[in-house]
Scaffold this motif. Structure first.
Motif, PDB file in Angstrom:
ATOM      1  N   PRO A 126     -21.380 -10.391  17.259  1.00 22.48           N
ATOM      2  CA  PRO A 126     -20.922  -9.617  16.103  1.00 22.48           C
ATOM      3  C   PRO A 126     -19.869 -10.364  15.296  1.00 22.48           C
ATOM      4  CG  PRO A 126     -19.954  -8.761  18.122  1.00 22.48           C
ATOM      5  CD  PRO A 126     -20.944  -9.802  18.538  1.00 22.48           C
ATOM      6  N   LEU A 133     -22.662  -6.693  12.930  1.00 21.64           N
ATOM      7  CA  LEU A 133     -22.542  -6.146  14.283  1.00 21.64           C
ATOM      8  C   LEU A 133     -23.355  -6.939  15.297  1.00 21.64           C
ATOM      9  CD1 LEU A 133     -22.712  -2.288  13.607  1.00 21.64           C
ATOM     10  CD2 LEU A 133     -20.711  -3.787  13.743  1.00 21.64           C
ATOM     11  N   LEU A 165     -26.908  -3.543  12.960  1.00 18.85           N
ATOM     12  CA  LEU A 165     -26.446  -2.596  11.951  1.00 18.85           C
ATOM     13  C   LEU A 165     -27.623  -1.856  11.324  1.00 18.85           C
ATOM     14  CD1 LEU A 165     -24.267  -1.325  10.192  1.00 18.85           C
ATOM     15  CD2 LEU A 165     -24.437  -3.305   8.665  1.00 18.85           C
ATOM     16  N   LEU A 170     -29.122   0.554  13.868  1.00 21.88           N
ATOM     17  CA  LEU A 170     -28.283   1.741  14.058  1.00 21.88           C
ATOM     18  C   LEU A 170     -28.509   2.753  12.943  1.00 21.88           C
ATOM     19  CD1 LEU A 170     -24.832   0.278  15.181  1.00 21.88           C
ATOM     20  CD2 LEU A 170     -26.418   1.614  16.570  1.00 21.88           C
ATOM     21  N   TRP A 187     -22.621  -6.285  23.125  1.00 22.21           N
ATOM     22  CA  TRP A 187     -22.681  -5.529  21.876  1.00 22.21           C
ATOM     23  C   TRP A 187     -24.028  -4.838  21.687  1.00 22.21           C
ATOM     24  CZ3 TRP A 187     -21.758 -10.720  22.493  1.00 22.21           C
ATOM     25  CH2 TRP A 187     -22.813 -11.590  22.214  1.00 22.21           C
ATOM     26  N   TRP A 222     -22.566  -0.842  20.597  1.00 24.03           N
ATOM     27  CA  TRP A 222     -22.562  -0.205  19.272  1.00 24.03           C
ATOM     28  C   TRP A 222     -23.353   1.097  19.255  1.00 24.03           C
ATOM     29  CZ3 TRP A 222     -18.653  -1.788  16.860  1.00 24.03           C
ATOM     30  CH2 TRP A 222     -18.279  -3.135  16.810  1.00 24.03           C
TER      31      TRP A 222
END
Length: 285
Positions: free
Chosen positions: A45, A56, A66, A69, A242, A246
């Motif tokens: 990230p 991210l 990102l 998500l 990560w 996240w």
């Protein structure tokens, strides 16, 4: 009154942003969320060398986290909202019948609710999803079934108390029909309680969906949910934390925002406690 409770106000803003992601995310970032780039697999990230979309990091197939998500918010919110809405409507309907009608109808409905509650919710979800197959409609169905008794029992308890109040008795004396009494006099009184429970239950259903996806029996690729992203990142916890961090953080933030907002709604929708927020308003003025 929402502005008077700063935590609830921030929670509402966060939820509005997440809902915007769920509505517009797939149309704007759907291609980026599914396009693979093995050169960027497990990219760390805050490395903007591959563009802002990798802020991210990237997953095991080089897809930007990102974008995934944002796109996954739609499936996660759709499952939670569908399950809560279905359970609320069905549970409130039978709860109104059980609370307002005679003892026989109440006993039959409550025994059915006891049968549903006798099964562990996650175990029932595992069995049903194993038989029907993992999909968004099946996920909504099984999670709704496990949550119906909560709304049913709450509605029945509220109706049993409200139907003895003076304004309901006055409506009966004036010859109002049962349908009018239930829909115009009883339901508006118990609706704030049901809305507060639904807001809080939204977080629970979202966590249940994430748990099922984490176990591998929830939503399956190519669909994306936050729970599925956590499951896919589990093998890389030691090398690429990560991937699971996240989506897990998004689950925590959403659940926390829903809990804070439901706490505000409990006070704001209750005439007996609303003075707390109104007194803050007058003090600030």
């Amino acid at each position: 009154m929402l502005w008077r409770d700063k935590f609830a106000f921030v929670s509402a803003i966060v939820l509005l942003i997440i809902m915007a992601f769920a509505i517009f995310g797939p149309a704007l970032l759907g291609d980026l969320a599914t396009s693979q780039n093995l050169r960027g697999r497990n990219s760390p990230p805050f490395d903007l060398s591959r563009g802002w979309i990798f802020v991210l990091g990237g997953d095991s197939l080089g897809r930007p986290i990102l974008a995934r998500l944002i796109v996954a918010a739609q499936s996660t919110m759709a499952v939670a909202a569908g399950a809560v809405a279905t359970a609320l409507v069905i549970g409130a309907f039978f709860g109104l019948i059980a609370g307002y009608m005679g003892k026989t109808a109440s006993q039959i409905i409550m025994r059915l609710a006891d049968v549903i509650m006798s099964f562990p919710s996650l175990l029932l979800a595992v069995v049903v999803l194993y038989v029907l197959g993992p999909s968004i409609p099946n996920m909504i169905l099984v999670l709704a079934i496990t949550r119906i008794p909560i709304y049913l029992r709450t509605t029945r308890a509220e109706v049993l108390e409200v139907r003895e109040r003076m304004f309901v008795q006055a409506a009966v004396v004036m010859g109002a029909s049962h349908r009018r009494i239930v829909l115009r006099h009883i339901l508006p009184v118990i609706a704030p309680t049901l809305i507060t429970i639904a807001t809080l239950d939204f977080a629970f259903v979202m966590l249940a969906e994430s748990s099922l996806s984490f176990l591998g029996i929830g939503i399956q690729p190519p669909s994306i949910t936050w729970g599925l992203m956590v499951s896919q990142g589990r093998p890389y916890l030691n090398t690429a934390w990560w991937l699971a961090f996240w989506p897990g953080l998004m689950i925590v933030i959403t659940a926390l925002s829903l809990n804070l907002l439901s706490n505000w709604m409990r006070v704001a929708l209750d005439p007996a406690q609303r003075w707390r927020l109104e007194s803050r308003k007058s003090t600030d003025a």
